[in-house]
Design an enzyme around this catalytic site. Structure first.
Site, mmCIF file in Angstrom:
data_model
loop_
_atom_site.group_PDB
_atom_site.id
_atom_site.type_symbol
_atom_site.label_atom_id
_atom_site.label_comp_id
_atom_site.label_asym_id
_atom_site.label_seq_id
_atom_site.Cartn_x
_atom_site.Cartn_y
_atom_site.Cartn_z
ATOM 1 N N ASP A 127 0.872 -1.189 0.000
ATOM 2 C CA ASP A 127 0.000 0.000 0.000
ATOM 3 C C ASP A 127 0.898 1.224 0.000
ATOM 4 O OD1 ASP A 127 -2.263 1.712 0.255
ATOM 5 O OD2 ASP A 127 -2.017 1.781 2.426
ATOM 6 N N SER A 128 0.297 2.374 -0.258
ATOM 7 C CA SER A 128 1.048 3.632 -0.188
ATOM 8 C C SER A 128 1.493 3.924 1.243
ATOM 9 C CB SER A 128 0.162 4.779 -0.654
ATOM 10 O OG SER A 128 -0.941 4.910 0.229
ATOM 11 N N CYS A 181 -4.486 -1.194 -2.003
ATOM 12 C CA CYS A 181 -4.597 0.244 -2.203
ATOM 13 C C CYS A 181 -5.529 0.469 -3.390
ATOM 14 C CB CYS A 181 -3.200 0.796 -2.504
ATOM 15 S SG CYS A 181 -3.148 2.543 -2.904
ATOM 16 N N GLU A 220 -1.098 9.181 8.173
ATOM 17 C CA GLU A 220 0.328 8.837 8.046
ATOM 18 C C GLU A 220 1.198 9.647 9.022
ATOM 19 O OE1 GLU A 220 1.997 6.538 6.166
ATOM 20 O OE2 GLU A 220 0.102 5.700 5.467
ATOM 21 N N HIS A 230 -7.005 3.171 3.857
ATOM 22 C CA HIS A 230 -6.739 3.867 5.115
ATOM 23 C C HIS A 230 -8.042 4.113 5.898
ATOM 24 C CE1 HIS A 230 -2.828 4.792 3.326
ATOM 25 N NE2 HIS A 230 -2.433 5.350 4.455
HETATM 26 N N1 DGL Z 1 -4.600 3.326 0.861
HETATM 27 C C1 DGL Z 1 -4.601 4.063 -0.375
HETATM 28 C C2 DGL Z 1 -5.892 3.751 -1.145
HETATM 29 O O1 DGL Z 1 -6.534 2.754 -0.852
HETATM 30 C C3 DGL Z 1 -4.346 5.495 -0.047
HETATM 31 C C4 DGL Z 1 -4.000 6.287 -1.221
HETATM 32 C C5 DGL Z 1 -3.078 7.430 -0.977
HETATM 33 O O2 DGL Z 1 -1.943 7.177 -0.565
HETATM 34 O O3 DGL Z 1 -3.472 8.554 -1.269
HETATM 35 O O4 DGL Z 1 -6.272 4.438 -2.060
#
Ligand code: DGL
Length: 259
Positions: free
Chosen positions: A10-11, A73, A151, A185
């Site tokens: 994930d990010s 993500c 974050e 998130h």
């Molecule tokens: N968890 C990511 C998602 O599901 C977050 C995206 C982001 O980093 O902006 O889209």
């Protein structure tokens, strides 16, 4: 092959909401989780940047011999999964905003969707929305600022509450009865959202569905791990480990990794 780990990326820390569902459903599977927090948020980046970061994460997981990759993500799934599936020879599981169950079940004929700009502007999201939400009012809202707050460890802040209040207002004005969480998130926001929403509004989070799909694909390929010994669970972040530990309630061991 069946003993090889499941790779998840994930990010940032949000995809741990998916990791927890997968680990609960498949407790004998080894897992490597990558939180690319250094590059979060992905949601405001260009499609090319999201693709490049998704390739970087995938290549790391491949170097660790993952047997399947879960793109935990929505932003990376909606912008990069087609490319990943065409390019790499292993199964990919993605996550997309669950607009279909909301559209099928709404009684007020209005549903809300909270997701990143990258997800809401993607072709894949529009295709799904056009397919299932015909004749239903879909109130789309970009969750600008939510991921950076999570974050930076400010999940339970006044700033978060104010942002959510503002983002829910147009949805409540439209009389939604379903709120779709379109970012991994956001399940961590559920207790706050429940306080802000009337109790008739149902929240849809697809974490369990992603875990079940992962199980189904591993099973159909004959690569579920049948060894009942304790698996290896590795959670890596290239950002702030304290934030990841807090979100996981210190229930898992985490490590810093450059990737
Ligand atoms: N968890 C990511 C998602 O599901 C977050 C995206 C982001 O980093 O902006 O889209």
């Amino acid at each position: 092959m069946s003993k090889n780990p499941i790779g998840i990326f994930d990010s940032g820390v949000g995809g741990t909401s998916i990791f927890k569902e997968i680990h609960a459903l498949l407790p004998y599977e080894s897992i490597i989780y990558l939180a690319d927090s250094k590059n979060a948020p992905y949601g405001n980046k260009s499609q090319q940047d999201i693709l490049d970061l998704s390739i970087k994460n995938t290549e790391y997981l491949l170097s660790k011999k993952c047997k399947i990759i879960v793109v935990a993500c929505n932003t990376a799934t909606t912008n990069a999964i087609d490319y990943l599936r065409e390019t790499y020879d292993l199964p990919f599981i993605g996550i997309e905003p669950a607009i279909k169950p909301a559209a099928l079940n709404t009684r007020t004929r209005a549903v809300g969707i909270l997701a990143t700009k990258g997800t809401l502007s993607s072709q894949l999201f529009h295709k799904t929305s056009d397919l299932y939400a015909n004749g239903i009012q879909v109130v789309e809202q970009v969750g600008e600022g939510i991921v950076p707050l999570i974050e930076s460890g400010q999940l339970h802040s006044e700033e978060m509450k104010a942002l959510l209040e503002a983002y829910l207002k147009p949805m409540l004005d439209a009389n939604i009865d379903y709120l779709v969480l379109g970012c991994t998130h956001y399940p961590y926001l559920i207790p706050i959202l429940k306080d802000l929403l009337p109790k008739e509004v149902k929240i849809i989070d697809s974490g369990l569905a992603v875990a079940k799909q992962t199980q189904a694909i591993l099973s159909s390929k004959g690569i579920l791990n049948s060894d009942k010994r304790k698996p290896s669970i590795k959670l890596y972040s290239n950002g702030n480990l304290e934030v990841m530990d807090a979100i996981l309630n210190n229930a898992f061991e985490t490590s810093y990794l450059e990737f």
